[in-house]
Scaffold this motif. Structure first.
Motif, short mmCIF file in Angstrom:
data_model
loop_
_atom_site.label_atom_id
_atom_site.label_comp_id
_atom_site.label_asym_id
_atom_site.label_seq_id
_atom_site.Cartn_x
_atom_site.Cartn_y
_atom_site.Cartn_z
N LEU A 81 0.80 -1.16 0.11
CA LEU A 81 -0.01 -0.03 0.05
C LEU A 81 0.79 1.00 -0.09
O LEU A 81 0.74 1.97 0.72
N VAL A 82 1.60 1.22 -0.88
CA VAL A 82 2.54 2.66 -1.04
C VAL A 82 1.64 3.67 -1.61
O VAL A 82 0.78 3.40 -2.48
N GLN A 83 1.57 4.76 -0.99
CA GLN A 83 0.78 5.84 -1.44
C GLN A 83 1.45 6.98 -2.10
O GLN A 83 2.53 7.34 -1.66
N TYR A 84 1.13 7.47 -3.32
CA TYR A 84 1.78 8.27 -4.20
C TYR A 84 1.12 9.52 -4.24
O TYR A 84 -0.11 9.76 -4.33
N ARG A 85 1.90 10.87 -4.11
CA ARG A 85 1.42 11.95 -4.58
C ARG A 85 1.59 12.39 -5.86
O ARG A 85 2.91 12.26 -6.44
N ILE A 86 0.66 12.96 -6.80
CA ILE A 86 1.02 13.19 -8.17
C ILE A 86 0.42 14.75 -8.27
O ILE A 86 -0.69 15.13 -7.98
N GLU A 87 1.65 15.53 -8.77
CA GLU A 87 1.40 16.93 -9.02
C GLU A 87 1.85 17.27 -10.57
O GLU A 87 2.85 16.59 -10.88
N VAL A 88 1.02 18.03 -11.04
CA VAL A 88 1.58 18.82 -12.30
C VAL A 88 2.28 20.23 -11.90
O VAL A 88 1.73 20.85 -11.32
N GLU A 89 3.41 20.06 -12.60
CA GLU A 89 4.48 20.98 -12.34
C GLU A 89 4.50 21.91 -13.72
O GLU A 89 4.37 21.42 -14.47
N GLU A 90 4.84 23.01 -13.51
CA GLU A 90 5.13 23.87 -14.72
C GLU A 90 6.40 23.42 -15.60
O GLU A 90 7.57 22.96 -14.77
N ALA A 91 6.16 23.28 -16.67
CA ALA A 91 7.11 22.81 -17.64
C ALA A 91 8.05 23.81 -18.41
O ALA A 91 7.53 24.95 -18.44
#
Length: 91
Positions: A81-91
């Motif tokens: 149960l690895v929990q990941y944070r997903i974020e959109v970054e400025e490219a």
């Protein structure tokens, strides 16, 4: 270009790979970029892949779309149960 950062936020159990809190990778358009010496679990990746194209157009979605309210995803392994944070970054 869309740049998405995926970071291991918590581990609720045992991950046999091992993924460690703070490990991360980027999805840049259709490329996965993993820091040298690190890796990403194939099973965790497959559970997140459907959301990556949606995040690429996040700003065009309606305000109540579920993607705008969700930042965490868990791998499907019931022992890790690895929990990941997903974020959109400025490219």
């Amino acid at each position: 270009m869309t740049k998405i950062k995926v970071t291991v936020e918590k581990i609720h159990g045992y991950c046999n790979l091992p993924m460690l809190v703070g490990d991360y990778f980027h999805v840049i358009d259709s490329k996965i970029v993993v820091p040298d010496g690190k890796h990403i679990c194939l099973w965790a990746l497959q559970s997140m892949m459907p959301v990556f194209p949606i995040l690429a157009v996040k700003d065009k979605l309606e305000d109540n779309h579920w993607v705008k309210k969700t930042q965490q995803f868990s791998c499907p392994d019931p022992d890790g149960l690895v929990q990941y944070r997903i974020e959109v970054e400025e490219a």
